[in-house]
Structures are given as structure tokens and as C-alpha cells.
Design a protein around this motif. Structure first.
Motif, PDB file in Angstrom:
ATOM      1  N   GLN A 148       2.962  12.304  10.377  1.00 55.35           N
ATOM      2  CA  GLN A 148       2.714  11.272   9.766  1.00 55.35           C
ATOM      3  C   GLN A 148       3.816  10.522   9.260  1.00 55.35           C
ATOM      4  O   GLN A 148       4.447  10.473   8.222  1.00 55.35           O
ATOM      5  N   ILE A 149       4.843  10.194  10.308  1.00 53.99           N
ATOM      6  CA  ILE A 149       5.833   9.525  10.619  1.00 53.99           C
ATOM      7  C   ILE A 149       5.875   8.289  11.247  1.00 53.99           C
ATOM      8  O   ILE A 149       5.292   8.243  12.144  1.00 53.99           O
ATOM      9  N   ARG A 150       6.372   7.195  10.600  1.00 53.59           N
ATOM     10  CA  ARG A 150       6.103   5.776  11.235  1.00 53.59           C
ATOM     11  C   ARG A 150       7.224   5.574  12.348  1.00 53.59           C
ATOM     12  O   ARG A 150       8.368   6.243  11.946  1.00 53.59           O
ATOM     13  N   TRP A 151       7.086   4.618  13.219  1.00 51.56           N
ATOM     14  CA  TRP A 151       8.133   4.176  14.197  1.00 51.56           C
ATOM     15  C   TRP A 151       8.809   3.081  13.242  1.00 51.56           C
ATOM     16  O   TRP A 151       8.443   2.484  12.395  1.00 51.56           O
ATOM     17  N   GLY A 152      10.384   3.241  13.690  1.00 52.11           N
ATOM     18  CA  GLY A 152      11.001   2.149  12.908  1.00 52.11           C
ATOM     19  C   GLY A 152      11.148   1.129  14.257  1.00 52.11           C
ATOM     20  O   GLY A 152      10.815   1.309  15.125  1.00 52.11           O
TER      21      GLY A 152
END
Length: 308
Positions: free
Chosen positions: A181-185
Motif C-alpha cells: 500500500q505504497i504509492r508511486w511518486g
């Protein structure tokens, strides 16, 4: 699917994030290191002084970059080596801020790129007292002795990410980030950007703390943290550190308590696996073992978080 990507690391000449003096890059293809590249950099004019603190960390002095390429040339070389692949950095907030700030200093547009952070991924993979690169490399079983050599750091960040992918039994960054549950930057030539962060259930909005700057960037690395300092910093006074913490939305605290989320161990410029812990750091370890969300930073990591 992102089965190929490029790890990147910058070293800076001074406390300004727009003062890159070295870059290292490591390309990963199909789960293996395929290529590396790096160069010294002549920092942008006006930001080209070398702070003794930084020189002590990476060993790069003004004479070393006299004939080095400037930022405009290096940015083109970075883009050519990456060849459109996403980037990975350890504490990516710092490294991406170097790209933005150096580009601003040279009056050129930001590149368009997508990125994520091996430090953010490491937090979802291992339970550690500190998530600086040497400790994450140690947790991943990677031999790593050249911290602050940009090329070595880029390769270590790549290996940490590969170890995290193996731990999660995943072969692409997209699957790994989705699973954690980590978004792309990303950043764009229009001047817009978004950090790569954990967006798990229950995180909610990151609220500023009493006495902290309510207008600080809520995506900043120290925003919303309760921070205790032990020892004496070499780069600034204790009062200056507390002021800077408040500026970025953190709450300085005198003692380690159950509310503390970060302890700055100023007695060591760089904390390495196996080092003897201070009394407050030992208390932080006991709180971590008891389930508290707490992390120890050395002075080097603290300064990088300030600039993230």
C-alpha cells in the motif's frame, strides 16, 4: 509492470539540497543488477561551497569537481541512463529534492519521472530501530561498507529493494508497492510532484502538532513526528535543531516517552550496525520491542530527513 528500474543516489556539497557533487546509478533488469554509472558533479553556481560536515561524510572536496560536468549535462546523462525506467532511492524524498532544487538553480525544467523509496518499502518489510541504508542493507543480508559513495549507495539501495521483493515473493515494483500500500511518486516539467509514501489503512491525514508549523508540507519526512534529541549535534545547536523541527511540522521533546516517534542520536554522525547504543537509544529499542512505532536517526540521516 516494473520488473526493470534504476536506483539512484546523490551526495551534496553542503546543506542546500540543490548542491549535488556526485551521483551514482544502478540499473536492475529481471531481478538482477545489469549496469552501473556515476559521476562527480560541479554544483550550480552560488550553491557550490563545500561544507566540512558534508566533506567528512563523502570525502569529496572542491578540487575534485573542478573539471566535472555541471548539472545540466549530468541531468541529461541521468535521463539517458534511466531510459524512461522508474527510479528507486533510499529516502527518495531527499534525492528527488536534489533533482528539483538543482534544476531550479540552473533555471531548467524538472524531468518527468516516476519513483519510489527503498526506505519506505523497508519499513513495511523489516522491524528495525533505524532505517538508514547501512541498517537496511544489514537486515537484507548485504555486505555494505562504502556508505556515502554515491555508486555504492545506489547499488545498496537496489539490493535492499531486491531483498524486499524476495521477502514479499514478488517480481515487479508495481506488485510490491500495491502489496504494501505504497504509492508511486512522480515529478513533471510543469513543476508538480508527489512523494512516494505508505497509504495503508488507518493512516489518515497527518496532523501538525502543537508548536509546529501548521503550514509545513504534510508529506515531509518529519511532519507530525515527536522528536527527542540526545547528545550534541556538530552541524547546528540544539535550539537550531528544535527550530528546524518545528518548521517542518515536528514536535521537539526533551525525553523519550511513549509518544516519541523519532530519537536523534547526535552522539554519532553515522550510526552503523553493531555500534553501542546510548541510554536513550536503548530505551528506544525497548519501546520498539514492546510495539511502539519509534525510530533512531543519526545526525546524517536527520539532516537528510530535514531536506526531504
Amino acid at each position: 509492470m516494473s520488473s526493470s528500474w534504476v536506483a539512484i543516489d546523490f551526495e551534496t556539497a553542503n546543506e542546500h539540497r540543490g548542491s549535488p557533487c556526485a551521483v551514482g546509478m544502478t540499473k536492475v533488469v529481471g531481478g538482477h543488477v545489469a549496469d552501473t554509472w556515476g559521476t562527480l558533479i560541479r554544483p550550480p553556481a552560488g550553491l557550490d561551497h563545500f561544507n566540512p560536515f558534508n566533506v567528512a561524510l563523502h570525502g569529496i572536496a572542491p578540487a575534485d569537481v573542478t573539471g566535472a560536468p555541471g548539472w545540466t549535462t549530468v541531468l541529461a546523462d541521468i535521463a539517458a541512463f534511466a531510459d524512461g525506467l522508474p527510479l528507486v532511492a533510499h529516502n527518495a524524498g531527499f534525492d528527488m529534492s536534489v533533482i528539483r532544487s538543482a534544476s531550479d538553480a540552473e533555471g531548467i525544467k524538472w524531468p518527468e519521472l516516476r519513483y519510489t523509496c527503498s526506505q519506505v518499502v523497508a519499513r513495511r518489510t523489516w522491524k528495525l530501530l533505524t532505517y538508514s541504508l547501512p541498517f537496511c542493507a544489514d537486515a537484507a543480508g548485504i555486505a555494505f561498507t562504502d556508505h556515502h559513495d554515491a555508486s555504492a549507495d545506489a547499488t545498496a539501495a537496489a539490493e535492499v529493494m531486491l531483498a524486499a521483493m524476495r521477502a514479499a515473493e514478488m517480481t515487479s515494483l508495481d506488485d510490491l508497492l500495491n502489496g504494501h500500500q505504497i504509492r508511486w511518486g512522480w515529478m513533471a516539467p510543469t513543476g508538480e510532484w508527489l512523494g512516494s509514501q505508505y497509504r495503508g489503512h488507518g493512516t489518515g491525514a497527518r496532523e501538525p502538532l502543537p508548536g509546529a508549523n501548521p503550514d509545513a508540507d504534510p508529506d515531509g519526512a518529519l511532519y507530525g513526528a515527536t522528536v527527542c534529541l540526545t547528545g550534541k549535534l556538530t552541524s547546528m545547536t540544539r535550539d537550531e535543531a528544535f527550530h528546524k523541527l518545528a518548521e517542518v511540522g515536528a514536535q521537539p521533546a526533551e525525553n523519550v516517552t511513549k509518544k516519541t516517534t523519532i530519537l536523534i542520536s547526535a552522539s554519532q554522525t553515522q550510526l552503523k550496525p553493531g555500534d553501542t547504543l546510548s541510554g536513550k537509544a536503548k530505551k528506544a529499542q525497548s519501546l520498539l520491542d514492546a510495539g511502539q512505532d519509534i525510530e533512531v536517526l543519526d545526525e546524517d540521516e536527520f539532516l537528510r530527513r530535514l531536506l526531504s
